[in-house]
Design a protein around this motif. Structure first.
Motif, PDB file in Angstrom:
ATOM      1  N   GLN B 374       0.859  -1.190   0.000  1.00  0.00           N
ATOM      2  CA  GLN B 374       0.000   0.000   0.000  1.00  0.00           C
ATOM      3  C   GLN B 374       0.892   1.236   0.000  1.00  0.00           C
ATOM      4  O   GLN B 374       1.810   1.340   0.811  1.00  0.00           O
ATOM      5  CB  GLN B 374      -0.827  -0.021   1.285  1.00  0.00           C
ATOM      6  N   ALA B 375       0.614   2.132  -0.923  1.00  0.00           N
ATOM      7  CA  ALA B 375       1.388   3.375  -0.918  1.00  0.00           C
ATOM      8  C   ALA B 375       0.806   4.288   0.152  1.00  0.00           C
ATOM      9  O   ALA B 375      -0.365   4.178   0.498  1.00  0.00           O
ATOM     10  CB  ALA B 375       1.293   4.051  -2.280  1.00  0.00           C
ATOM     11  N   ILE B 376       1.615   5.114   0.709  1.00  0.00           N
ATOM     12  CA  ILE B 376       1.042   6.076   1.637  1.00  0.00           C
ATOM     13  C   ILE B 376       1.239   7.466   1.064  1.00  0.00           C
ATOM     14  O   ILE B 376       2.167   7.718   0.305  1.00  0.00           O
ATOM     15  CB  ILE B 376       1.671   6.012   3.039  1.00  0.00           C
ATOM     16  N   ASP B 377       0.354   8.339   1.448  1.00  0.00           N
ATOM     17  CA  ASP B 377       0.476   9.725   1.025  1.00  0.00           C
ATOM     18  C   ASP B 377       1.587  10.348   1.867  1.00  0.00           C
ATOM     19  O   ASP B 377       1.472  10.453   3.085  1.00  0.00           O
ATOM     20  CB  ASP B 377      -0.862  10.428   1.266  1.00  0.00           C
ATOM     21  N   LEU B 378       2.650  10.726   1.206  1.00  0.00           N
ATOM     22  CA  LEU B 378       3.805  11.183   1.973  1.00  0.00           C
ATOM     23  C   LEU B 378       3.496  12.439   2.786  1.00  0.00           C
ATOM     24  O   LEU B 378       4.131  12.712   3.790  1.00  0.00           O
ATOM     25  CB  LEU B 378       4.999  11.432   1.052  1.00  0.00           C
ATOM     26  N   LYS B 379       2.468  13.175   2.341  1.00  0.00           N
ATOM     27  CA  LYS B 379       2.121  14.375   3.114  1.00  0.00           C
ATOM     28  C   LYS B 379       1.559  13.991   4.473  1.00  0.00           C
ATOM     29  O   LYS B 379       1.719  14.713   5.447  1.00  0.00           O
ATOM     30  CB  LYS B 379       1.093  15.208   2.342  1.00  0.00           C
ATOM     31  N   ASN B 380       0.876  12.839   4.488  1.00  0.00           N
ATOM     32  CA  ASN B 380       0.258  12.435   5.749  1.00  0.00           C
ATOM     33  C   ASN B 380       1.037  11.329   6.440  1.00  0.00           C
ATOM     34  O   ASN B 380       0.503  10.617   7.279  1.00  0.00           O
ATOM     35  CB  ASN B 380      -1.171  11.952   5.501  1.00  0.00           C
ATOM     36  N   ARG B 381       2.259  11.154   6.050  1.00  0.00           N
ATOM     37  CA  ARG B 381       3.009  10.063   6.665  1.00  0.00           C
ATOM     38  C   ARG B 381       3.278  10.397   8.128  1.00  0.00           C
ATOM     39  O   ARG B 381       3.295  11.560   8.525  1.00  0.00           O
ATOM     40  CB  ARG B 381       4.307   9.830   5.915  1.00  0.00           C
ATOM     41  N   GLY B 560       9.240   6.405   0.627  1.00  0.00           N
ATOM     42  CA  GLY B 560       8.247   5.650   1.386  1.00  0.00           C
ATOM     43  C   GLY B 560       8.678   4.215   1.591  1.00  0.00           C
ATOM     44  O   GLY B 560       8.632   3.681   2.695  1.00  0.00           O
TER      45      GLY B 560
END
Lengths: 172, 753
Positions: B374-381, B560
């Motif tokens: 699953q990719a994560i939104d790096l802004k909300n990491r 990520g």
């Protein structure tokens, strides 16, 4: 692979040391053809050495052989000119300096002038130390000076350069 | 100033030329003469400037070329008969054709780093002669690769005239004959050299360089705790800057070289050879019969180091040592566009299997298993708590090590935000905290600390590891990214250095929930085996950084994947249906294999998957008709297992996965794994019809098999690998796949000698 022609290990070492040796030989000879000849002769001898024999002390070994070869050539070609009459000066390196404060403050040209103003032996030792990363001990092996003499020479050379830099800084 | 500034010892000290005893004695004197600190500072600044200036000194012949072409058309033909034909060129084989523009200057010392893949814009892969099948190519003796050879010859003719051809030959011959060729190639015209490249610094706005300017204000504020090897800690004279303090610990630079020198006459003790690279033996796995061993179990491997390391060898003009080629790491170096897991799915990754006819062996099949995290939104990491654990020992004192490391971490820092924290621990003869955990909002401080690092001393990795994990634990961010980033050449030679000890240490530390990333640097004494082990045992990943391009990939493009772990201890177990699969062979993963029972044993460590990571595994499958009978004698006391009704189905196999969620449960709660199961029925009719991802992964695996000299390579040659890879390169924005295609060409040329 025949051992007299060098092994993969030899092959790996040659490109690693080649530029250092060429710069060093050029400093001693002031002639790029001769310098390259000297380095080539050095590598030819190197290829005949077994890895076990020279590996532990490779840097000093290569520089010593190269130095001897340079002095031979110098005798032969009678190229013992004083440094300021030499036209074949290596060009300045290009590009800004990233990490050193001094090179930012001081013009590179100035640094090089200071370097060229040093006595020949000081220059040689400074080059071995800072251009070719030789330790005092290795420089001692290469030049035949005692280790403490090497230390004094480098100290003296750096002190001269610092004093020159301060004078220049003060004059401006 | 002072009498003792006449003392040559001050220079020896500043340059790290003292023995430990001398140094201690001198430090005692220093403490009563604090004004000498300034002197040392000056000497080191001058030394750095000299080093930079002298190392950047172009080789005499060169006239600071402004354009590569200008250099090619203006060789000095007036040279006497003994023009030098450097071997370096033979090693930089492709440079003749390439005379490239080095985009990044990797070294602040200015020495040249062979970094050929960055010259990619100049290497235009030859047009694909796609109508010629590999088979017919062989018969005609004219392959696609020959086209490139012609290109090469053409180029060198510009420089060396009629002799260009022999020059090219010498170069193409690489290491082996290249050496012998030193004499035979004499008299050849001047040849563009590896050093003949246009140097372009990273733009001055690069964060690290700005930091170098700002370091003067920032540095004195930095706290510094110093602990010597003997455990004594003491206050240092004020006014020291970071770099010097790091050196104070063990100013004895080049210990390794010195040690070797002292042993000049005596044979080096085992493991102390001057230049060594260490790879564990890696025997290739063979086919297994599905009736005898229906289960195949392994841990995922997301490391990529073997690929970049292999590339380094090829760029230097040598084939990589067979044991250094780990096929799964080569395959996993690339990203594949497997479908992402649906947004609301339970599992943090998707699983995707494709079965296609095997291109190197008629009648065989390949099964490609692909996982995608699953990719994560790096802004909300989640917020990050990073501890850089940096090797500043003498062996790191090379252009492609410490300077590259500094720049790489500069790239990484640029990805962080003010919520994140960074600490820097260095280790050499002793280890020390250079920068306590600092918020990234004070980025300048961090960059200044980085810029100040300098190399010297031997390597006591163990002590550094302790300290780094302690700091990571002190600033532990719950549900955040807690990670130690170890950057080293892996040459641990002081303190905890046996593999067993290191392994125990790291296993112990990994229990804290802090993850580990290992970044390998440099060559010559590169200790691949220790590093792979560390990252494996430390819940980590492992990348080999040989260029800014590689740093960009590992630390920026795949931030990520490298930093954010989404699943721990991911294991794969495949059960084959003997009615469809007679025997099978897992390609690669030789040192990741697990026993079948380990699959359900949650205590058994396995690989981690990062956000957006893809993991690929390939099996070569043999249909029952070709696989032959069981090789095991019938059992005396038990009935042999016989196929049940499921075996009659269309299923080839069932892929089972076990993983643990990324966040460790609180103490006292069981750390249990979850199980996923996927039966596989579909297969694709022809290899050409397979997805480009599968075809590309197959090409990479095939390339690895050729480099390893695999007995299973079947009909495949470098030409076939080239053919498949170049057709499957697909959308290759970052150019990584094109990079592989060039490596195939290099390997082919090297292998022909």
């Amino acid at each position: 692979m025949n051992s007299s022609q060098g092994t993969a290990w030899h092959g790996e070492k040659i490109p690693e040391f080649e530029p250092h040796l060429i710069r060093y030989a050029f400093h001693l000879l002031r002639n790029s053809e001769l310098a390259r000849d000297a380095v080539q002769d050095t590598f030819e001898r190197f290829l005949k050495q077994s890895q076990e024999k020279v590996e532990a002390n490779l840097r000093a070994w290569l520089f010593t052989v190269c130095r001897n070869r340079c002095f031979d050539l110098r005798k032969k070609e009678k190229k013992m000119q004083p440094i300021d009459t030499v036209q074949d000066k290596p060009p300045l390196a290009t590009g800004p300096s990233a990490f050193s404060a001094l090179a930012k403050k001081e013009d590179r040209q100035t640094l090089r002038q200071f370097l060229l103003a040093l006595a020949e032996q000081e220059q040689e030792v400074v080059r071995l130390k800072f251009q070719s990363d030789c330790s005092y001990r290795e420089i001692s092996d290469i030049t035949g000076l005692s280790q403490s003499h090497v230390g004094v020479t480098i100290h003296r050379a750096l002190t001269k350069m610092r004093i020159a830099a301060k004078k220049k800084g003060g004059a401006q | 100033m002072n009498v003792s500034n006449q003392d040559p010892r001050i220079t020896a000290y500043a340059l790290g030329e003292m023995s430990e005893e001398e140094q201690q004695a001198f430090e005692a004197e220093l403490s009563v003469n604090p004004e000498l600190v300034q002197e040392i500072d000056e000497i080191q600044a001058l030394a750095a400037a000299l080093q930079e200036e002298l190392k950047a000194e172009p080789l005499p012949e060169m006239k600071s070329p402004t354009s590569p072409m200008a250099d090619v058309v203006k060789p000095d033909f007036g040279t006497p008969s003994r023009a030098f034909k450097p071997l370096a060129t033979a090693f930089a084989a492709c440079l003749v054709a390439v005379i490239g523009v080095r985009v990044l200057d990797l070294s602040d010392t200015g020495s040249s780093v062979p970094d050929l893949h960055q010259e990619e814009p100049m290497v235009t892969p030859p047009p694909l002669v796609s109508t010629v099948s590999p088979q017919s190519k062989k018969e005609e003796g004219v392959g696609v690769l020959d086209v490139l050879d012609e290109v090469t010859v053409g180029e060198s003719e510009i420089t060396g005239g009629a002799r260009g051809k022999s020059t090219t030959k010498a170069m193409a011959e690489g290491k082996a004959q290249g050496i012998a060729g030193v004499t035979s190639a004499r008299g050849a015209g001047p040849v563009p050299k590896a050093e003949k490249v246009v140097r372009k610094k990273i733009p001055a706005s690069s964060p690290l360089e700005m930091a170098a300017e700002g370091q003067d204000q920032a540095a004195p504020e930095l706290a510094y705790h110093f602990k010597g090897l003997n455990g004594t800690s003491g206050a240092l004279p004020g006014g020291f800057t970071i770099g010097q303090k790091a050196r104070l610990g063990k100013a004895h630079s080049r210990t390794r070289a010195l040690k070797s020198k002292q042993m000049m006459m005596a044979p080096p003790p085992p493991g102390e050879a001057f230049n060594r690279e260490d790879y564990d033996p890696l025997p290739e796995s063979d086919f297994r019969k599905s009736v005898d061993t229906p289960l195949s179990t392994f841990s995922v491997d997301v490391d990529t180091a073997a690929y970049s390391n292999m590339r380094r060898f090829l760029d230097q003009g040598r084939l990589p040592p067979k044991d250094s080629v780990r096929i799964e790491e080569m395959v996993n170096y690339f990203r594949y566009n497997y479908p992402a897991p649906p947004p609301k799915s339970d599992a943090p990754f998707s699983t995707n299997v494709e079965i296609v006819p095997c291109p190197w062996k008629e009648g065989h099949y390949l099964a490609r298993i692909g996982l995608r995290g699953q990719a994560i939104d790096l802004k909300n990491r989640p917020a990050a708590n990073l501890v850089f654990l940096l090797d500043v020992s003498g062996s790191m004192n090379q252009a492609n090590k410490l300077p590259l490391l500094k720049k790489s971490l500069g790239l990484l820092l640029a990805q962080l935000t003010s919520r994140d924290r960074v600490a820097i621990v260095v280790y050499a003869g002793a280890s020390g905290l250079v920068l306590p955990s600092t918020s990234v909002s004070e980025e300048k401080k961090i960059l200044a600390a980085l810029a100040r690092l300098s190399a010297g001393g031997s390597t006591n990795g163990g002590a550094g590891i302790h300290l780094a994990y302690d700091i990571a634990k002190d600033h532990f961010v719950k549900d955040g990214i807690n990670r130690v980033i170890l950057a080293t050449d892996g040459d641990f030679n002081v303190g905890t250095s046996s593999r067993g000890e290191l392994e125990r240490l790291i296993v112990e530390k990994a229990k804290s929930g802090v993850f580990l990333s290992v970044l390998g640097f440099g060559m010559g004494n590169y200790q691949d085996a220790s590093l792979e082990l560390l990252s494996g045992k430390g819940n980590g990943n492992y990348a080999y950084i040989d260029s800014m391009l590689e740093a960009q990939k590992a630390l920026v493009e795949q931030f990520g994947a490298t930093m954010v772990t989404i699943a721990r201890d991911v294991k794969i177990q495949v059960e084959f249906n003997p009615a469809k699969v007679g025997s099978y062979r897992l390609i690669g993963y030789e040192n990741r294999r697990l026993a079948a029972r380990d699959f359900n044993d949650d205590k058994k460590d396995a690989g981690e998957i990062g956000a957006g990571h893809t993991v690929t595994a390939l099996y070569e499958l043999v249909p029952p008709a070709l696989a032959g009978k069981s090789e095991v004698d019938p059992l005396k006391y038990q009935k042999k297992a016989s196929p049940n009704t499921d075996a009659g189905s269309e299923e080839w196999m069932t892929v089972k996965l076990r993983y643990k969620p990324a966040v460790k449960p609180a103490a006292g709660q069981a750390d249990v794994s979850r199980l996923l199961e996927f039966p596989v029925t579909q297969s694709v009719g022809s290899f050409a019809a397979a997805s480009s991802d599968t075809r590309f992964a197959t090409a990479v695996a095939g390339f690895g098999m050729l480099l390893r000299g695999s007995t299973h390579k079947g009909s495949w040659s470098y030409d076939s690998v080239y053919d498949v890879a170049s057709r499957a390169a697909g959308n290759d924005k970052a150019g990584h796949r094109r990079g592989l295609i060039e490596l195939i060409l290099k390997a082919k040329r090297l292998s022909q000698q």
